[in-house]
Scaffold this motif. Structure first.
Motif, PDB file in Angstrom:
ATOM      1  N   ASP A   1     -15.608 -10.502 -22.449  1.00 13.53           N
ATOM      2  CA  ASP A   1     -15.538 -10.900 -21.374  1.00 13.53           C
ATOM      3  C   ASP A   1     -14.286 -12.086 -21.245  1.00 13.53           C
ATOM      4  O   ASP A   1     -13.739 -13.318 -21.518  1.00 13.53           O
ATOM      5  N   GLY A   2     -13.178 -11.238 -22.011  1.00  6.90           N
ATOM      6  CA  GLY A   2     -11.826 -11.920 -22.383  1.00  6.90           C
ATOM      7  C   GLY A   2     -11.523 -12.882 -23.778  1.00  6.90           C
ATOM      8  O   GLY A   2     -11.592 -13.526 -23.572  1.00  6.90           O
ATOM      9  N   GLN A   3     -12.461 -11.746 -24.662  1.00  9.14           N
ATOM     10  CA  GLN A   3     -12.388 -13.040 -25.858  1.00  9.14           C
ATOM     11  C   GLN A   3     -11.863 -11.341 -26.819  1.00  9.14           C
ATOM     12  O   GLN A   3     -12.772 -10.806 -27.791  1.00  9.14           O
ATOM     13  N   TRP A   4     -10.983 -11.734 -26.688  1.00  6.62           N
ATOM     14  CA  TRP A   4     -10.519 -10.587 -28.300  1.00  6.62           C
ATOM     15  C   TRP A   4      -9.225 -11.522 -28.882  1.00  6.62           C
ATOM     16  O   TRP A   4      -9.162 -12.515 -29.003  1.00  6.62           O
ATOM     17  N   TRP A   5      -9.533 -11.301 -30.587  1.00  6.94           N
ATOM     18  CA  TRP A   5      -9.303 -12.022 -31.829  1.00  6.94           C
ATOM     19  C   TRP A   5      -8.540 -11.280 -32.532  1.00  6.94           C
ATOM     20  O   TRP A   5      -8.410  -9.676 -32.316  1.00  6.94           O
ATOM     21  N   PHE A   6      -7.442 -11.783 -33.158  1.00  6.79           N
ATOM     22  CA  PHE A   6      -6.521 -11.013 -34.188  1.00  6.79           C
ATOM     23  C   PHE A   6      -6.992 -11.695 -35.297  1.00  6.79           C
ATOM     24  O   PHE A   6      -7.393 -13.273 -35.997  1.00  6.79           O
TER      25      PHE A   6
ATOM     26  N   GLU B   1     -14.830 -10.200 -29.601  1.00  6.85           N
ATOM     27  CA  GLU B   1     -15.334 -11.587 -29.687  1.00  6.85           C
ATOM     28  C   GLU B   1     -16.345 -11.115 -30.826  1.00  6.85           C
ATOM     29  O   GLU B   1     -16.408 -12.463 -32.161  1.00  6.85           O
ATOM     30  N   MET B   2     -17.380 -10.506 -31.081  1.00  6.37           N
ATOM     31  CA  MET B   2     -17.605 -10.101 -31.993  1.00  6.37           C
ATOM     32  C   MET B   2     -17.135  -9.404 -33.452  1.00  6.37           C
ATOM     33  O   MET B   2     -17.625  -8.133 -33.603  1.00  6.37           O
TER      34      MET B   2
ATOM     35  N   ASN C   1     -15.015 -16.859 -37.107  1.00 11.04           N
ATOM     36  CA  ASN C   1     -13.793 -18.058 -36.515  1.00 11.04           C
ATOM     37  C   ASN C   1     -12.438 -18.585 -37.317  1.00 11.04           C
ATOM     38  O   ASN C   1     -11.567 -18.217 -37.545  1.00 11.04           O
ATOM     39  N   LYS C   2     -13.142 -18.937 -38.622  1.00  9.58           N
ATOM     40  CA  LYS C   2     -11.824 -18.822 -39.691  1.00  9.58           C
ATOM     41  C   LYS C   2     -11.284 -17.945 -40.099  1.00  9.58           C
ATOM     42  O   LYS C   2     -10.087 -18.326 -41.137  1.00  9.58           O
ATOM     43  N   ASP C   3     -11.708 -16.938 -39.573  1.00  7.76           N
ATOM     44  CA  ASP C   3     -10.299 -15.958 -40.476  1.00  7.76           C
ATOM     45  C   ASP C   3      -9.589 -15.151 -39.406  1.00  7.76           C
ATOM     46  O   ASP C   3      -9.073 -14.053 -39.349  1.00  7.76           O
ATOM     47  N   ARG C   4      -9.750 -15.844 -38.561  1.00  7.44           N
ATOM     48  CA  ARG C   4      -9.081 -15.280 -36.939  1.00  7.44           C
ATOM     49  C   ARG C   4      -8.304 -16.199 -36.398  1.00  7.44           C
ATOM     50  O   ARG C   4      -8.613 -17.668 -36.397  1.00  7.44           O
ATOM     51  N   MET C   5      -7.382 -15.204 -35.489  1.00  5.96           N
ATOM     52  CA  MET C   5      -6.588 -16.086 -34.369  1.00  5.96           C
ATOM     53  C   MET C   5      -7.681 -16.280 -33.435  1.00  5.96           C
ATOM     54  O   MET C   5      -7.330 -14.943 -32.315  1.00  5.96           O
TER      55      MET C   5
ATOM     56  N   PRO D   1      -9.372 -17.321 -29.495  1.00 13.93           N
ATOM     57  CA  PRO D   1      -9.689 -16.291 -28.689  1.00 13.93           C
ATOM     58  C   PRO D   1      -7.987 -16.165 -27.574  1.00 13.93           C
ATOM     59  O   PRO D   1      -7.410 -16.947 -26.966  1.00 13.93           O
ATOM     60  N   TYR D   2      -7.837 -14.577 -27.599  1.00 19.39           N
ATOM     61  CA  TYR D   2      -6.994 -14.431 -26.259  1.00 19.39           C
ATOM     62  C   TYR D   2      -7.372 -13.405 -25.444  1.00 19.39           C
ATOM     63  O   TYR D   2      -9.491 -13.087 -25.386  1.00 19.39           O
TER      64      TYR D   2
END
Length: 62
Positions: free
Chosen positions: A6-11, A21-22, A26-30, A32-33
């Motif tokens: 649902d619009g949740q992408w991470w780097f 999203e899955m 999150n501590k290892d990611r930038m 959400p986009y």
């Protein structure tokens, strides 16, 4: 892994790749986009912002 989000992408900074999203914690990611493409450009945007902030700091110091 289901790539429909649902619009949740991470780097992911650990694996240096875009994740839905899955993914990693999150501590290892930038993010959400909103899109996969936005997440893919996360490092470039962060670098550009850091350079702009450094230049602004240098101007303030003068």
């Amino acid at each position: 892994m289901d790539l429909v989000t649902d619009g949740q992408w991470w780097f992911c900074l650990k694996h240096m790749r875009v994740e839905p999203e899955m993914g990693c914690p999150n501590k290892d990611r930038m993010g959400p986009y909103a899109t996969e493409q936005e997440a893919a450009g996360a490092l470039e945007r962060a670098d550009a912002r850091n350079k702009a902030w450094e230049e602004a700091d240098e101007e303030e110091d003068q």
